[in-house]
Design an enzyme around this catalytic site. Structure first.
Site, PDB file in Angstrom:
ATOM      1  CE  LYS A  69      -2.201  -1.760   3.516  1.00  0.00           C
ATOM      2  NZ  LYS A  69      -1.740  -3.210   3.287  1.00  0.00           N
ATOM      3  CB  ILE A  70       3.623   2.635   2.381  1.00  0.00           C
ATOM      4  CG1 ILE A  70       2.443   2.745   3.495  1.00  0.00           C
ATOM      5  CG2 ILE A  70       4.329   3.779   2.316  1.00  0.00           C
ATOM      6  CD1 ILE A  70       3.039   2.439   4.955  1.00  0.00           C
ATOM      7  CB  THR A  92       9.421   5.872   6.019  1.00  0.00           C
ATOM      8  OG1 THR A  92       8.916   5.259   4.632  1.00  0.00           O
ATOM      9  CG2 THR A  92       9.857   7.132   5.507  1.00  0.00           C
ATOM     10  CB  SER A  93       9.767   0.340   6.230  1.00  0.00           C
ATOM     11  OG  SER A  93       8.544  -0.390   5.933  1.00  0.00           O
ATOM     12  NE  ARG A  94       7.326  -1.391  12.386  1.00  0.00           N
ATOM     13  CZ  ARG A  94       6.355  -0.427  12.297  1.00  0.00           C
ATOM     14  NH1 ARG A  94       6.753   0.590  11.474  1.00  0.00           N
ATOM     15  NH2 ARG A  94       5.268  -0.786  12.540  1.00  0.00           N
ATOM     16  CG  ASP A 135       9.403   8.352  10.271  1.00  0.00           C
ATOM     17  OD1 ASP A 135       9.534   9.539  10.983  1.00  0.00           O
ATOM     18  OD2 ASP A 135       8.423   7.698  10.451  1.00  0.00           O
ATOM     19  CD  GLU A 157      11.330   3.319  15.844  1.00  0.00           C
ATOM     20  OE1 GLU A 157      11.846   3.638  14.937  1.00  0.00           O
ATOM     21  OE2 GLU A 157      10.186   3.384  16.095  1.00  0.00           O
ATOM     22  CG  HIS A 184       7.958   5.405  14.180  1.00  0.00           C
ATOM     23  ND1 HIS A 184       8.462   4.335  14.378  1.00  0.00           N
ATOM     24  CD2 HIS A 184       6.942   5.278  13.339  1.00  0.00           C
ATOM     25  CE1 HIS A 184       7.632   3.130  13.723  1.00  0.00           C
ATOM     26  NE2 HIS A 184       6.818   3.914  13.015  1.00  0.00           N
ATOM     27  CD  GLN A 185       7.932  14.109  11.791  1.00  0.00           C
ATOM     28  OE1 GLN A 185       8.824  14.478  12.634  1.00  0.00           O
ATOM     29  NE2 GLN A 185       7.212  15.083  11.216  1.00  0.00           N
TER      30      GLN A 185
HETATM   31  P1  NAD Z   1       1.910  -3.842   2.761  1.00  0.00           P
HETATM   32  O1  NAD Z   1       1.620  -5.167   3.587  1.00  0.00           O
HETATM   33  O2  NAD Z   1       0.895  -3.182   2.178  1.00  0.00           O
HETATM   34  O3  NAD Z   1       3.105  -3.956   1.889  1.00  0.00           O
HETATM   35  C1  NAD Z   1       4.182  -4.645   2.167  1.00  0.00           C
HETATM   36  C2  NAD Z   1       4.919  -4.925   0.880  1.00  0.00           C
HETATM   37  O4  NAD Z   1       6.193  -5.475   1.237  1.00  0.00           O
HETATM   38  C3  NAD Z   1       4.121  -6.132   0.030  1.00  0.00           C
HETATM   39  O5  NAD Z   1       3.868  -5.676  -1.081  1.00  0.00           O
HETATM   40  C4  NAD Z   1       4.979  -7.372   0.436  1.00  0.00           C
HETATM   41  O6  NAD Z   1       4.814  -8.292  -0.730  1.00  0.00           O
HETATM   42  C5  NAD Z   1       6.328  -6.693   0.520  1.00  0.00           C
HETATM   43  N1  NAD Z   1       7.559  -7.708   1.096  1.00  0.00           N
HETATM   44  C6  NAD Z   1       7.174  -8.652   1.984  1.00  0.00           C
HETATM   45  N2  NAD Z   1       8.234  -9.280   2.234  1.00  0.00           N
HETATM   46  C7  NAD Z   1       9.466  -8.755   1.308  1.00  0.00           C
HETATM   47  C8  NAD Z   1      10.446  -9.205   1.152  1.00  0.00           C
HETATM   48  N3  NAD Z   1      11.186  -9.783   1.764  1.00  0.00           N
HETATM   49  N4  NAD Z   1      11.203  -8.096   0.325  1.00  0.00           N
HETATM   50  C9  NAD Z   1      10.558  -7.221  -0.631  1.00  0.00           C
HETATM   51  N5  NAD Z   1       9.101  -7.087  -0.497  1.00  0.00           N
HETATM   52  C10 NAD Z   1       8.620  -7.427   0.501  1.00  0.00           C
HETATM   53  O7  NAD Z   1       2.487  -2.621   4.049  1.00  0.00           O
HETATM   54  P2  NAD Z   1       2.366  -1.149   3.971  1.00  0.00           P
HETATM   55  O8  NAD Z   1       1.261  -0.880   4.481  1.00  0.00           O
HETATM   56  O9  NAD Z   1       2.505  -0.844   2.620  1.00  0.00           O
HETATM   57  O10 NAD Z   1       3.386  -0.891   4.987  1.00  0.00           O
HETATM   58  C11 NAD Z   1       4.725  -1.197   4.944  1.00  0.00           C
HETATM   59  C12 NAD Z   1       5.701  -1.038   6.194  1.00  0.00           C
HETATM   60  O11 NAD Z   1       5.664   0.449   6.435  1.00  0.00           O
HETATM   61  C13 NAD Z   1       4.964  -1.601   7.174  1.00  0.00           C
HETATM   62  O12 NAD Z   1       5.131  -2.999   7.556  1.00  0.00           O
HETATM   63  C14 NAD Z   1       5.395  -0.889   8.363  1.00  0.00           C
HETATM   64  O13 NAD Z   1       6.695  -1.340   9.074  1.00  0.00           O
HETATM   65  C15 NAD Z   1       5.945   0.560   7.827  1.00  0.00           C
HETATM   66  N6  NAD Z   1       5.157   1.520   8.233  1.00  0.00           N
HETATM   67  C16 NAD Z   1       5.579   2.710   8.997  1.00  0.00           C
HETATM   68  C17 NAD Z   1       5.009   3.839   9.456  1.00  0.00           C
HETATM   69  C18 NAD Z   1       5.605   5.083   9.938  1.00  0.00           C
HETATM   70  O14 NAD Z   1       5.006   5.939  10.401  1.00  0.00           O
HETATM   71  N7  NAD Z   1       6.860   5.224   9.660  1.00  0.00           N
HETATM   72  C19 NAD Z   1       3.530   3.780   9.227  1.00  0.00           C
HETATM   73  C20 NAD Z   1       2.996   2.609   8.797  1.00  0.00           C
HETATM   74  C21 NAD Z   1       3.595   1.449   8.319  1.00  0.00           C
END
Ligand code: NAD
Length: 329
Positions: free
Chosen positions: A154-155, A232-234, A258, A263, A295-296
């Site tokens: 999604k992101i 911005t993921s983890r 982020d 953290e 983490h904002q």
């Molecule tokens: P999502 O589940 O919609 O998308 C994740 C994508 O990653 C999927 O397409 C999946 O197939 C892919 N993926 C899984 N394993 C993988 C791998 N080994 N290699 C490559 N791609 C792989 O999730 P999303 O809603 O897009 O969110 C993504 C991440 O963003 C979350 O897991 C979360 O950690 C992070 N996040 C951060 C914040 C923030 O405030 N910084 C907020 C929301 C989410």
């Protein structure tokens, strides 16, 4: 329902109270994070509501179960901080907010890119001090640059859509191709090819055993000289020590994060009057080409509305014995 909400800030409480009229739940708001020591606070609660840095491991879950907690409601998308097997063994369900405003996070990733590139944070401070010089503020056009997106869920997909508007060439790596993203003209390649070709690499995959330290000494070595890395993921997607080495050697040209591996000891708190003990964050903070936000990325009004209402609906579905559409298995 009695709900113990951990890692609460004033804004979390404000949003839960804003929407609680419809539910009339009883909340206990705790500023502290949930961990094995604070789990005793959950006595008498049906639900614990937790965020990204609460430690919901096996030992914590054991205490939750003995205190009668039946549901762990994550008010975030990622669930890497929950021991799902332990929760299942204790018959505790885990729900999350799988999707809330992917635009919030994707737009923040863009903000990190534009700030690092055009140095608006430095220009702001300069001008305020009467310094109108442009020296060292030079950036580059995003137009025609190659952007490597790792994780096109999604992101990641929303991020691709935004960067398409800048006229970038977008390449991506994911374990599953996203047709919507292919239709945008994004080319799916191997992880190695994305690392080798991208001017900017943005991480949007979840943290799990396959993605931990996906940015490490070896992968950094294959990247373009001067690459920009955005996370911005983890935090643990990046090996921090290897990344610091890449910055020192000028292999990495820019880093925008982020999220940070350690953290939980820093983010969301005002530590301006404390002596920070984390040597790695201090080193990262010292680079002129590193931008850190705490983490904002999720933190927009729209996202907070969605996080709160989806969390409350998850709890209501559990209370009514309805299907838990956002259950984490
Ligand atoms: P999502 O589940 O919609 O998308 C994740 C994508 O990653 C999927 O397409 C999946 O197939 C892919 N993926 C899984 N394993 C993988 C791998 N080994 N290699 C490559 N791609 C792989 O999730 P999303 O809603 O897009 O969110 C993504 C991440 O963003 C979350 O897991 C979360 O950690 C992070 N996040 C951060 C914040 C923030 O405030 N910084 C907020 C929301 C989410």
């Amino acid at each position: 329902m009695k709900i113990a909400v951990f890692s609460t800030k004033s804004y979390d409480q404000e949003y839960f109270e804003k929407y609680n009229d419809k539910y009339n739940y009883s909340f206990s708001f705790y500023e502290t994070a949930l961990n094995v020591d604070t789990a005793k606070l959950t006595t008498g609660n049906d639900v614990v509501c937790v965020f990204v840095n609460d430690v919901v491991d096996k030992a914590t879950i054991k205490v939750l179960a003995s205190n009668g907690v039946k549901l762990i409601a994550l008010r975030c998308a990622g669930y890497n901080n929950v021991d799902l097997e332990a929760a299942e063994n204790h018959n505790i369900k885990v729900v999350r907010v799988p999707a809330y405003s992917p635009e919030a996070v994707a737009e923040h990733a863009l903000a990190l890119i534009l700030t690092l590139n055009r140095k608006t944070h430095k220009a702001y401070n300069r001008v305020r001090e009467g310094n109108f010089s442009l020296k060292n503020l030079i950036g580059f056009n995003l137009n025609t640059k190659t952007i490597g997106v790792i994780g096109t869920g999604k992101i990641g997909a929303t991020f691709c859509k935004i960067l398409n508007g800048f006229g970038c060439k977008i390449i991506a790596y994911d374990i599953a191709e996203n047709e919507e993203v292919v239709a945008m003209g994004v080319e799916f390649l191997s992880l190695e090819e994305v690392c080798a070709q991208a001017d900017i690499i943005s991480l949007h995959c979840p943290l799990n055993k396959h993605t931990k330290h996906i940015v490490n000494k070896e992968s950094i070595a294959t990247m373009k000289d001067g690459v920009m890395i955005i996370n911005t993921s983890r935090g643990a997607l990046i090996n921090t020590a290897d990344t610091i080495e890449g910055l020192i050697k000028k292999k990495i040209g820019y880093l925008g994060i982020d999220v940070y591996e350690q953290e939980e000891n820093l983010f969301f708190e005002d530590l301006s009057e404390h002596i920070i003990q984390d040597e790695q964050i201090l080193r990262l903070m010292s680079f002129p080409n590193v931008l850190i936000t705490s983490h904002q990325a999720y933190f927009t009004k729209e996202a907070m509305d969605q996080i709160t209402t989806i969390t409350l609906e998850n709890i209501k579905a559990f209370e009514n014995g309805n299907e838990l559409i956002n259950v984490v298995k």
